[in-house]
Design a protein around this motif. Structure first.
Motif, short mmCIF file in Angstrom:
data_model
loop_
_atom_site.label_atom_id
_atom_site.label_comp_id
_atom_site.label_asym_id
_atom_site.label_seq_id
_atom_site.Cartn_x
_atom_site.Cartn_y
_atom_site.Cartn_z
N ALA A 262 -13.60 9.07 -13.35
CA ALA A 262 -15.06 9.53 -13.15
C ALA A 262 -15.80 9.52 -11.93
N ARG A 263 -14.90 8.46 -10.73
CA ARG A 263 -14.95 8.99 -9.66
C ARG A 263 -14.80 9.77 -9.23
N ASN A 264 -13.47 10.65 -9.21
CA ASN A 264 -12.86 11.47 -8.59
C ASN A 264 -14.17 13.04 -8.71
N PRO A 265 -14.70 13.42 -7.69
CA PRO A 265 -15.38 14.55 -7.88
C PRO A 265 -15.14 15.62 -8.34
N ASN A 266 -14.29 15.63 -8.65
CA ASN A 266 -13.50 17.04 -8.95
C ASN A 266 -13.14 17.38 -10.50
N ILE A 267 -13.63 15.88 -10.88
CA ILE A 267 -13.47 15.82 -12.31
C ILE A 267 -14.65 15.63 -13.04
N GLN A 268 -14.80 16.13 -14.43
CA GLN A 268 -16.15 16.23 -15.26
C GLN A 268 -15.52 14.88 -16.50
N ILE A 269 -15.81 14.15 -16.45
CA ILE A 269 -15.80 13.37 -18.20
C ILE A 269 -16.80 13.28 -19.18
N ASN A 270 -16.38 13.63 -20.63
CA ASN A 270 -17.36 14.66 -21.76
C ASN A 270 -17.26 13.05 -22.45
#
Length: 517
Positions: A262-270
């Motif tokens: 989730a810390r990756n700014p290019n990925i959204q976790i749902n």
């Protein structure tokens, strides 16, 4: 006839659904722009096997569900917020006792081959799953239908063996695709659907490609020009593909590392709470599982909270050995929560005439992520009760054809269903194709038939409460936990904040509902 529906059915007015709101664990983002057309979507799905087919009666995993929804239409659709809307059906109405339903087929809907969808196509498509010789997983869902008739090209009349207030919801099931009539049956082999995407290539258990249907009747779906679904059962490979940008969406993320991801700014976790639950199914036809005291011993010998903490990492809740989720309309909140109790497990062993119990538990990541680890934790907890659980790591490929309902004790995942009757009739009715514990209860089956035709809500609730108690206390399935749907997407892809919870990844409608940011 009494008009039931013609437009949008609110779940609070007719059926309390199980919608969930996505909890975005990524960095805050600016407000989403309006959907726009264009782009190619690449998706990694953690299921798929070489035995998969386009036969809608055989769909058994998320790979096939994600393939089926875009290319095929159904009479009804469950929206992201849990409401029911028309799809291939334009409207419907029911008799006063909800035993006869008339569905009007929407005009202007065509198959990808150009043929207009007619009432005959609809009737044949539902009949495909009916009959004594049917092996379809949807057989129990359509079993209450005693007759299907047509009037002209646009009216289909379903006569049921009793009232069923949930019947329109049942017709949204992913197996009940509308296919082109072929004699008395349907043409499913060609993949000629009436959905918003056209099937271009299907490689079972490997990949599938599709392109937007330029002639689809809806203008509020199918934003991508094309989409590719790739079966990547290995969780590390699936996650790596998302991080590297090789895919735009990945389901069933590793909950141990999702916080870091989730810390990756290019990925959204749902994370979406719904009806998904993980189980250990026992074959009640064989010893020791034929003895209910042995089954109860195994139910008391599992540490549910430990599984939620260590397998789900808090992305879920404890289960109570029945498949109805806490957000569903007739959930039995009064049923005592079963807890880990080695002493009670030992007592039930004694009642079964056993001083010890030895079982083998089959598991693989194909069942659910962390299933093998869950079996190991089960082993440690059960040991305190004098029960020896030996985990057996099974191959991922072929798990659903060679292990599930073949091995006597196996890990299983269930997405759940929108309504209680749908879940019970699919997996707990005596003789149902997907009754994976082969369990039968005369009282349960009697209540199931009565409950679906009972229009008094208070009496209906009482019946569903008793059914949950019967399954929990007598059934052949250990249900220790309900799991949130946790999936990720690249920030290059956009979607609504409201995500469907009736199936994984936005109700498995993500290819139709999402768009390029």
């Amino acid at each position: 006839m009494t008009r039931i529906f013609n437009g949008g059915m609110d779940r609070r007015g007719f059926m309390a659904g199980t919608a969930g709101v996505a909890l975005a664990a990524s960095m805050p983002r600016a407000a989403k722009a309006a959907p726009k057309r264009g782009g190619h979507l690449r998706v990694a799905i953690g299921h798929g096997q070489t035995t998969d087919t386009l036969n809608p009666g055989t769909y058994s995993n998320s790979f096939m569900t994600s393939v089926s929804f875009p290319i095929h239409g159904r009479l009804t659709e469950v929206t992201a917020d849990g409401a029911l809307i028309p799809e291939v059906a334009e409207s419907w109405e029911a008799s006063a006792d909800a035993s006869v339903w008339r569905f009007k087929v929407r005009s202007g809907v065509t198959f990808h081959s150009g043929k207009t969808v007619t009432a005959t196509d609809v009737a044949n498509s539902i009949n495909f799953h009916r009959g004594e010789n049917s092996t379809s997983a949807a057989g129990p869902l359509v079993a209450p239908i005693t007759d299907i008739a047509t009037e002209g090209d646009d009216m289909v009349i379903f006569t049921l063996d009793g009232g069923n207030a949930d019947f329109p919801f049942i017709l949204s099931d992913y197996h009940l695709t509308i296919c082109k009539a072929d004699g008395d049956s349907i043409d499913w082999r060609s993949g000629d659907g009436c959905g918003s995407y056209v099937l271009k290539n299907f490689n079972p258990g490997v990949s599938c490609t599709m392109e937007r249907n330029p002639n689809h009747w809806r203008d509020d779906v199918a934003w991508f020009d094309s989409a590719e679904i790739i079966a990547i059962v290995d969780q590390n490979a699936r996650t790596t593909a998302l991080v590297s940008g090789d895919v735009d969406v990945a389901d069933r993320l590793d909950l141990k590392t999702v916080g870091l991801l989730a810390r990756n700014p290019n990925i959204q976790i749902n994370s979406v709470a719904g009806t998904q639950h993980y189980t250990f199914a026992m074959d009640t036809r064989s010893d020791p599982f034929s003895n209910n005291h042995a089954r109860l011993a195994l139910k008391y010998a599992v540490d549910r909270q430990q599984l939620v903490d260590k397998i789900l990492f808090g992305y879920g809740s404890v289960g109570n050995d029945h498949p109805i989720g806490q957000g569903q309309r007739f959930y039995n909140s009064e049923l005592e929560q079963r807890a880990y109790d080695p002493d009670k497990a030992k007592w039930h062993l004694q009642q079964a005439g056993l001083d010890k119990l030895e079982v083998r538990l089959s598991a693989a990541d194909a069942a659910f992520v962390g299933a093998v680890d869950a079996a190991v934790l089960y082993q440690a907890a059960a040991d305190n009760a004098g029960i020896s659980v030996t985990p057996v790591r099974e191959p991922n490929d072929g798990y659903w054809s060679d292990v599930w309902m073949k091995k006597p004790f196996a890990a299983v995942y269930w997405s759940g269903r929108s309504v209680e009757d749908q879940m019970f009739s699919t997996a707990y009715q005596c003789g149902a194709a997907w009754n994976d514990s082969f369990w039968c209860s005369e009282r349960f089956d009697e209540l199931m038939v009565k409950a679906r035709s009972e229009l008094d809500e208070a009496r209906r609730r009482e019946m569903y409460h008793e059914m949950q108690a019967i399954v929990a206390n007598d059934g052949g399935v250990v249900i220790p936990m309900f799991a949130n749907y946790v999936f990720g997407n690249s920030t290059k892809v956009a979607h609504s904040d409201q995500l469907g919870s009736n199936w994984d990844v936005d109700g498995m409608r993500f290819i139709e509902r999402w768009w390029m940011a």
